[in-house]
Design an enzyme around this catalytic site. Structure first.
Site, PDB file in Angstrom:
ATOM      1  N   GLY A   1       0.824  -1.207   0.000  1.00 49.52           N
ATOM      2  CA  GLY A   1       0.000   0.000   0.000  1.00 49.52           C
ATOM      3  C   GLY A   1       0.852   1.249   0.000  1.00 49.52           C
ATOM      4  N   ALA A   2       0.243   2.392   0.433  1.00 50.56           N
ATOM      5  CA  ALA A   2       0.900   3.710   0.351  1.00 50.56           C
ATOM      6  C   ALA A   2       1.400   3.905  -1.083  1.00 50.56           C
ATOM      7  CB  ALA A   2       2.031   3.843   1.366  1.00 50.56           C
ATOM      8  N   LEU A   3       0.504   3.671  -2.017  1.00 51.23           N
ATOM      9  CA  LEU A   3       0.899   3.616  -3.430  1.00 51.23           C
ATOM     10  C   LEU A   3       1.383   4.970  -3.943  1.00 51.23           C
ATOM     11  CD1 LEU A   3      -1.982   1.396  -4.914  1.00 51.23           C
ATOM     12  CD2 LEU A   3       0.205   0.687  -3.912  1.00 51.23           C
TER      13      LEU A   3
ATOM     14  N   GLU B   1       3.657   6.681  -7.709  1.00 50.07           N
ATOM     15  CA  GLU B   1       3.780   6.429  -9.157  1.00 50.07           C
ATOM     16  C   GLU B   1       4.643   5.220  -9.493  1.00 50.07           C
ATOM     17  OE1 GLU B   1       4.542   9.804 -11.806  1.00 50.07           O
ATOM     18  OE2 GLU B   1       3.619  11.026 -10.257  1.00 50.07           O
TER      19      GLU B   1
ATOM     20  N   HIS C   1       4.588   2.314  -7.903  1.00 45.43           N
ATOM     21  CA  HIS C   1       3.669   1.167  -7.921  1.00 45.43           C
ATOM     22  C   HIS C   1       2.790   1.206  -9.169  1.00 45.43           C
ATOM     23  CE1 HIS C   1       4.269   1.790  -3.450  1.00 45.43           C
ATOM     24  NE2 HIS C   1       4.558   0.511  -3.567  1.00 45.43           N
TER      25      HIS C   1
ATOM     26  N   SER D   1       7.570   5.736  -0.445  1.00 49.19           N
ATOM     27  CA  SER D   1       6.632   6.320   0.525  1.00 49.19           C
ATOM     28  C   SER D   1       7.410   7.021   1.647  1.00 49.19           C
ATOM     29  CB  SER D   1       5.729   5.234   1.098  1.00 49.19           C
ATOM     30  OG  SER D   1       6.512   4.208   1.620  1.00 49.19           O
TER      31      SER D   1
END
Ligand code: PAF
Length: 283
Positions: free
Chosen positions: A31-33, A35, A37, A186
């Site tokens: 998570g904490a996507l 660019e 990802h 992140s």
């Protein structure tokens, strides 16, 4: 995009897709996507008929409880970010879907994990290797997409699928960078304004060393220059800075070798990592 939380529901979908002859691509994330990802998601939808993004903050790969606690949980905004993409399933398993009661198995990839990030984060790669194995099996993926920014992780995953005969092709995707060269992460959001301004010095120093190696400079002096640049930009301590062969991540100390320069260093209390390819020109 369907949100799935139970592995039995995921299995029902993947069985259906298999029956239709569709290929499956997976992008594992915590998570904490950002660019970086999203570039993996784009690569997955270009190569696979069906795309699963997994979101699981894996407790076993954190070295300390505080880090795990502080890790951003941004499920709603992650789902929003994925909405414009060609994603079939966002798989958000609860912990018991990955680590059922009595869980007693771990995957250890030896050798590759002894050095670099493995030296300063004991147990981290066992946690990564175990969860990635489980996610590849649960998603039944033909293709799995990982960023080259975590180059050691990528090589560990490649090793484990080979060793365990897991029929998933592992695709490494280029690091996505901010316009000033800083590798997306992140963690960048945790840098104060002054540190954020200095952070691109990491990539600039690596690029300078890669140029040196391209023109025949020995690895030792090239790395010394990186160390000086990092220190001048306020980085410290440097966990590691090495020029390594790509396949086994062993250090290259003589001129003429090709590989990657990998670094992990602290800035403003935030641990940043990056790497670049380096090879003598003409090789
Ligand atoms: O790179 C990550 O985000 C994680 O290490 C991964 C591969 C999703 C495993 O938890």
């Amino acid at each position: 995009m369907k949100i799935v939380r139970q592995k039995s529901d995921l299995r029902a979908l993947t069985r259906k897709w298999r029956a239709e002859g569709a290929s499956i691509g997976v992008v594992p994330t915590m998570g904490a996507l950002h660019e970086g990802h999203l570039s993996l998601v784009t690569a997955a939808s270009a190569r696979a008929d069906r795309v699963i993004v997994t979101l699981f903050v894996n407790p076993t790969q954190f070295n300390n409880a505080e880090d795990l606690e502080k890790y951003p949980r941004t499920e709603d905004s992650d789902a929003e970010q994925l909405a414009p993409f060609d994603v079939d399933v966002l798989y958000i398993p609860d912990v018991d879907q990955i680590y059922p009661q009595g869980f007693a198995t771990a995957i250890t990839v030896s050798g590759l994990t002894d050095r670099l990030c493995g030296a300063t984060r004991p147990g981290h790669f066992d946690g990564v290797a175990t969860v990635v194995t489980k996610l590849l099996l649960q998603t039944d993926a033909d293709l799995a997409f990982f960023g080259e920014k975590d180059f050691q992780q990528l090589q560990v995953v490649r090793r484990l699928v080979t060793d365990l005969d897991i029929a998933t092709e592992i695709i490494g995707c280029p690091t996505v960078r901010e316009t000033d060269g800083l590798a997306m992460s992140s963690r960048n959001l945790r840098l104060g304004p002054a540190a954020r301004r200095n952070a691109p010095a990491m990539r600039a120093a690596l690029a300078e060393a890669a140029d040196g190696i391209a023109s025949g400079e020995a690895p030792g002096p090239a790395l010394d220059t990186v160390r000086q640049r990092l220190t001048a930009a306020g980085f410290g301590p440097i966990d590691y800075l090495e020029f390594c062969r790509e396949d086994d991540l062993q250090p290259i100390t003589e001129p003429g070798g090709s590989g990657r320069i990998l670094v992990a260093a602290w800035l403003d209390g935030v641990r940043l990592i990056d790497n670049v390819i380096a090879a003598p020109s003409g090789t």
